[in-house]
Enzyme design. Structure first.
Site, PDB file in Angstrom:
ATOM      1  N   HIS A 306       2.008  -4.586  -2.110  1.00  0.00           N
ATOM      2  CA  HIS A 306       0.595  -4.299  -2.366  1.00  0.00           C
ATOM      3  C   HIS A 306      -0.110  -5.596  -2.714  1.00  0.00           C
ATOM      4  CE1 HIS A 306      -3.015  -2.547  -4.208  1.00  0.00           C
ATOM      5  NE2 HIS A 306      -2.727  -1.458  -3.542  1.00  0.00           N
ATOM      6  N   ASP A 363       1.116   4.732  -0.453  1.00  0.00           N
ATOM      7  CA  ASP A 363       1.082   5.224   0.926  1.00  0.00           C
ATOM      8  C   ASP A 363       2.451   5.645   1.447  1.00  0.00           C
ATOM      9  OD1 ASP A 363      -1.753   4.620   1.470  1.00  0.00           O
ATOM     10  OD2 ASP A 363      -1.124   2.554   1.189  1.00  0.00           O
TER      11      ASP A 363
END
Length: 426
Positions: A306, A363
């Site tokens: 991320h 996700d």
């Protein structure tokens, strides 16, 4: 005495104020740097640039912390609901029972679309991208509610919030059914936010879809986990557009467009595509991990890592638990989930990924849940937009109190001055 940082430039020493946030974050204020030195800062992608002060969301990427208005995301996911959390983000405090009921009633009262807007869907070609439809129709809403183009007081703001929050799920469900050539299912006045969305997505004239409470709770939590995430690409877009005093409808529509980009809102689609490909090819996790580590293959591990988190994304732990609970309670045996769990375990034990701080993000499991609910891949990013709407609204409102238009600078690297060359001499 205010702490300062000293910058030496062109033989001149410049003192720049140091700003300290409520969580101890420190920033060097360079807002007067150009005026005092003629220099600007260059930070491609704004990775080290604070664009605003904000009271809404706090992230500590090193420690894996996410808080909305001071409340840990773990507590909100366990104890709150999407609508209660939306109220918290927008108005700054958790609502009383009376305030929450009033807000819910407003959402119910504004969930229908004007028939003129409903006919708007007929002008989109079949199979139009749902994000294009969502952005377009959100913008068009302003034409049907011109009284809300200027937010002059809290009552106007509350009405605009309720209309956008209520109608965004209606627009999303309508766009999906229209793309399939199905009838439009209107919102139900007695169903709550997430259950009502599922009703509009999956009900037929002869069969009213009544989702299992486990599914409703899973979807509601996914929306809650996506409700805000500090100054990401789409949120920064909403704030920048809003800084020009563009109305709330136009600003959130711009946020949808920013989210449409695959590097921002399309990550869970990429995860499902990756897992689907592994299953279709009969590829083992061991072989797939080997392919990723061989840089010549150019294969990426989707759903890991991320931009902000250098530790576990706190939302990933929550969403994995939801995924396991939902599939277990509904007795769904999904090979994609098994593959995802095996891949996660392999990556977390491999120093290649651990040394690069590649941990699962939100996700990685959200696409598995959405697919199990029955939501198609082309709607995944739309779900993200529905969830992010309260954050965009809260950020827009906060920005609206700062009356200065955003205007980044640049370092020009093009041609220097040159004369016009006639066509005959080119």
């Amino acid at each position: 005495m205010t702490d300062t940082a000293k910058l030496q430039v062109d033989g001149k020493s410049v003192e720049l104020p140091i700003i300290v946030g409520s969580e101890g974050e420190r920033a060097i204020d360079v807002s007067k740097l150009r005026a005092e030195t003629g220099y600007i800062t260059l930070d491609q992608g704004y990775g080290n640039t604070g664009s605003c002060k904000s009271d809404i969301t706090f992230i500590d990427g090193e420690k894996g912390i996410l808080r909305y208005r001071g409340y840990p995301i773990e507590e909100l996911a366990e104890k709150s609901s999407f609508i209660e959390t939306a109220y918290l983000l927008i108005w700054g405090e958790l609502p009383t029972q009376e305030q929450l009921q009033s807000f819910s009633d407003l959402l119910t009262g504004h969930q229908m679309l004007h028939e003129g807007i409903r006919r708007h869907f007929d002008f989109f070609p079949p199979k139009s991208p749902p994000m294009a439809v969502l952005s377009s129709v959100l913008n068009a809403l302003s034409c049907f509610h011109p009284q809300l183009l200027e937010i002059t007081d809290d009552n106007f703001f509350q009405e605009a919030v309720a209309r956008i929050m209520a109608k965004v799920r209606t627009i999303a469900a309508f766009s999906h059914r229209h793309a399939l050539g199905y009838n439009i299912t209107y919102p139900h006045p007695d169903k709550k936010y997430s259950a009502n969305f599922l009703h509009m997505m999956f009900s037929d004239p002869y069969n009213d879809y009544d989702p299992d409470p486990v599914i409703v709770r899973a979807l509601d939590t996914i929306l809650l986990l996506h409700a805000d995430h500090e100054q990401n690409c789409s949120t920064s877009t909403v704030r920048m557009v809003g800084s020009s005093e563009a109305n709330l409808f136009a600003s959130v529509a711009a946020g949808v467009s920013a989210l449409w980009g695959p590097l921002h809102g399309g990550a869970n689609v990429a995860v499902v595509d990756m897992l689907d490909s592994m299953l279709d090819e009969g590829l083992s996790v061991k072989d797939f991990v080997g392919q990723i580590k061989d840089k010549k293959n150019g294969i990426r591990l989707m759903g890991f890592g991320h931009r902000v988190y250098k530790n576990f994304d706190p939302r990933a732990k929550i969403i994995k638990s939801i995924c396991n609970d939902m599939l277990a309670k509904l007795s769904i045996d999904d090979p994609m989930l098994s593959m995802a769990e095996e891949l996660e375990a392999a990556a977390l034990e491999d120093d290649y990924f651990v040394s690069r701080k590649l941990y699962p993000n939100v996700d990685f499991y959200s696409g598995v849940i959405l697919r199990a609910i029955g939501i198609p891949k082309e709607m995944f990013t739309v779900m993200f937009a529905i969830g992010r709407m309260p954050g965009w609204i809260a950020q827009w409102y906060e920005e609206s109190k700062f009356t200065k238009i955003s205007r980044p600078r640049q370092v020009y690297t093009g041609a220097t001055e040159r004369g016009y060359v006639p066509m005959s001499d080119r």
